[in-house]
Design a protein around this motif. Structure first.
Motif, PDB file in Angstrom:
ATOM      1  N   UNK A 115       0.774  -1.230   0.000  1.00  0.00           N
ATOM      2  CA  UNK A 115       0.000   0.000   0.000  1.00  0.00           C
ATOM      3  C   UNK A 115       0.805   1.280   0.000  1.00  0.00           C
ATOM      4  N   UNK A 116       2.087   1.204  -0.334  1.00  0.00           N
ATOM      5  CA  UNK A 116       2.935   2.394  -0.335  1.00  0.00           C
ATOM      6  C   UNK A 116       3.214   2.851  -1.763  1.00  0.00           C
ATOM      7  N   UNK A 117       3.395   4.162  -1.924  1.00  0.00           N
ATOM      8  CA  UNK A 117       3.669   4.747  -3.230  1.00  0.00           C
ATOM      9  C   UNK A 117       5.155   5.070  -3.374  1.00  0.00           C
ATOM     10  N   UNK A 118       5.677   4.835  -4.574  1.00  0.00           N
ATOM     11  CA  UNK A 118       7.062   5.169  -4.890  1.00  0.00           C
ATOM     12  C   UNK A 118       7.103   5.805  -6.270  1.00  0.00           C
ATOM     13  N   UNK A 119       7.771   6.954  -6.377  1.00  0.00           N
ATOM     14  CA  UNK A 119       7.904   7.613  -7.675  1.00  0.00           C
ATOM     15  C   UNK A 119       8.776   6.764  -8.594  1.00  0.00           C
ATOM     16  N   UNK A 120       8.369   6.641  -9.853  1.00  0.00           N
ATOM     17  CA  UNK A 120       9.165   5.892 -10.825  1.00  0.00           C
ATOM     18  C   UNK A 120      10.481   6.610 -11.080  1.00  0.00           C
TER      19      UNK A 120
END
Length: 434
Positions: free
Chosen positions: A272-277
């Motif tokens: 459920x975590x977001x990471x920038x490409x």
């Protein structure tokens, strides 16, 4: 036919105690889902607690109702349910103990109904957030809860459920099959404490209990969700890009979230975590992004620039028989509040709700697959489902603005009251004028 001639839902009808012959049906519909998700229900301070009591539950998805039924087993309950839940099944819902409520309205009839349930010796089940959580965190609660508790004079119990949002988020309702979800049933206020605490102290206890974060819970419990479309729909909540600040150009699909304007992309992990490409990750925690959006809206409210205006399509829900299509209209939401204007069969109508009168509002994403995202506004006798026609907007922003406008108007009213007490506001106190 004029709108005033349409029969309204009978809100005055007294609540029915849950019929004995329907109670096994509620258990049959609830236990399989609770067992399938391996929900662990923990009870705190509940020894010796029997109905009547007021049960306050957080609200993230439909499984909330099933877990609630199991948590209070084998006791009977009456549930406050929004009117759209009654469509086509009013008899059934009334007889399983449901009480119809129009969201975000001050309805003294509901208080009388709840008092009746308490007198019957049953559980009153209330979802005070009045909507599914948009991003798995607690929503604003009505300030009237403390006064309600003082009036009912029965114990207050909370049921805070974890894992329901990440399993079936409001922005993409697909069940992800999350296992080992949790729920905590806890006594917040005993009957003996009701006379000792004032309504503000009771509100403080309730608000403290209602602090939750489903994505933080998922990360802490290491709940892995490998659903391949887990980010789909997330742009409904995260409508503003934190990289270029552009609104309404966010999109999502699969595990990706991206901005159509600056082309920045983020991936959503199985936890459920977001990471920038590429580049910095502005917000890895989804609720942090949501609260950042709130801050942007708050700035618009505080500088007086917030305004939304659009042609809309409007449906009305005056009773449980179904929607009445009112056709086209116009919705304005600004510093004053909401104004809906339209015409039905040659007769004009309008609904005006001031920003001081509405602490939050209910929204839907692609409601019933009809006209798209909508805002629903309620009076005591009708509910209006309003679908903006403009291409660039966010009902999430409208919901945030409703809350921030309410806070701002309350602050302004308090400041004005202080000025009236002290004098004209020119720095000269009332005392010095005597």
């Amino acid at each position: 036919m004029h709108l005033s001639d349409i029969k309204r839902f009978d809100m005055l009808k007294k609540p029915i105690r849950q019929r004995h012959f329907l109670r096994p049906l509620t258990w049959l519909l609830s236990y399989p889902a609770v067992l399938a998700h391996r929900v662990k229900i923990t009870k705190i301070g509940m020894h010796g607690i029997k109905p009547p009591y007021l049960l306050l539950c957080n609200h993230n998805s439909f499984i909330d109702f099933k877990v609630t039924t199991v948590a209070i087993f084998p006791h009977r309950a009456n549930y406050l349910v929004a009117i759209d839940g009654f469509i086509g099944r009013e008899w059934l819902l009334r007889n399983v103990g449901c009480i119809c409520k129009r969201k975000f309205t001050n309805d003294t009839v509901m208080v009388r109904h709840m008092k009746k349930v308490a007198d019957n010796g049953d559980v009153i089940v209330l979802y005070p957030e009045a909507r599914y959580s948009l991003c798995g965190t607690n929503a604003i609660l009505p300030e009237s809860l403390g006064k309600l508790v003082k009036l009912l004079k029965i114990p207050v119990v909370s049921l805070i459920m974890h894992g329901h949002h990440v399993n079936s988020p409001f922005w993409n309702l697909k069940d992800r099959g999350v296992k080992h979800m949790e729920a905590v049933l806890a006594q917040l206020v005993s009957k003996d404490e009701i006379d000792l605490l004032d309504h503000n102290e009771i509100n403080d206890r309730i608000n403290t209990a209602f602090k939750y974060d489903d994505f933080a819970w998922q990360r802490e419990k290491k709940i892995r969700i490998d659903y391949p479309e887990r980010a789909k729909g997330l742009h409904k909540v995260l409508y503003q890009c934190p990289a270029c600040y552009t609104q309404y150009r966010m999109m999502s699909e699969g595990i990706k979230l991206w901005c159509e304007h600056c082309k920045k992309e983020w991936n959503m992990s199985e936890y459920g975590e977001l990471t920038a490409v590429e580049g910095a990750t502005e917000f890895s925690h989804i609720p942090d992004w949501y609260e950042w959006e709130r801050e942007q809206v708050r700035r618009e409210v505080e500088n007086g620039s917030y305004r939304f205006e659009s042609d809309v399509t409007v449906d009305s829900l005056p009773n449980a028989k179904g929607f009445i299509h009112l056709g086209n209209g116009k919705l304005t939401h600004d510093m004053k509040g909401f104004l809906l204007e339209g015409e039905y069969e040659g007769s004009p109508y309008s609904v005006s709700i001031s920003s001081r009168a509405l602490y939050s509002c209910h929204i839907e994403y692609n409601y019933l697959g009809k006209h798209g995202d909508c805002i629903d506004l309620n009076t005591l006798t009708d509910t209006y489902y309003i679908y903006p026609k403009c291409s660039e907007f966010s009902v999430t922003k409208i919901a945030l603005a409703t809350e921030e406008l309410y806070k701002f108007s309350r602050t302004q009213s308090s400041a004005a009251a202080v000025k009236r007490t002290l004098g004209t506001g020119d720095g000269v106190s009332a005392t010095s004028r005597l």
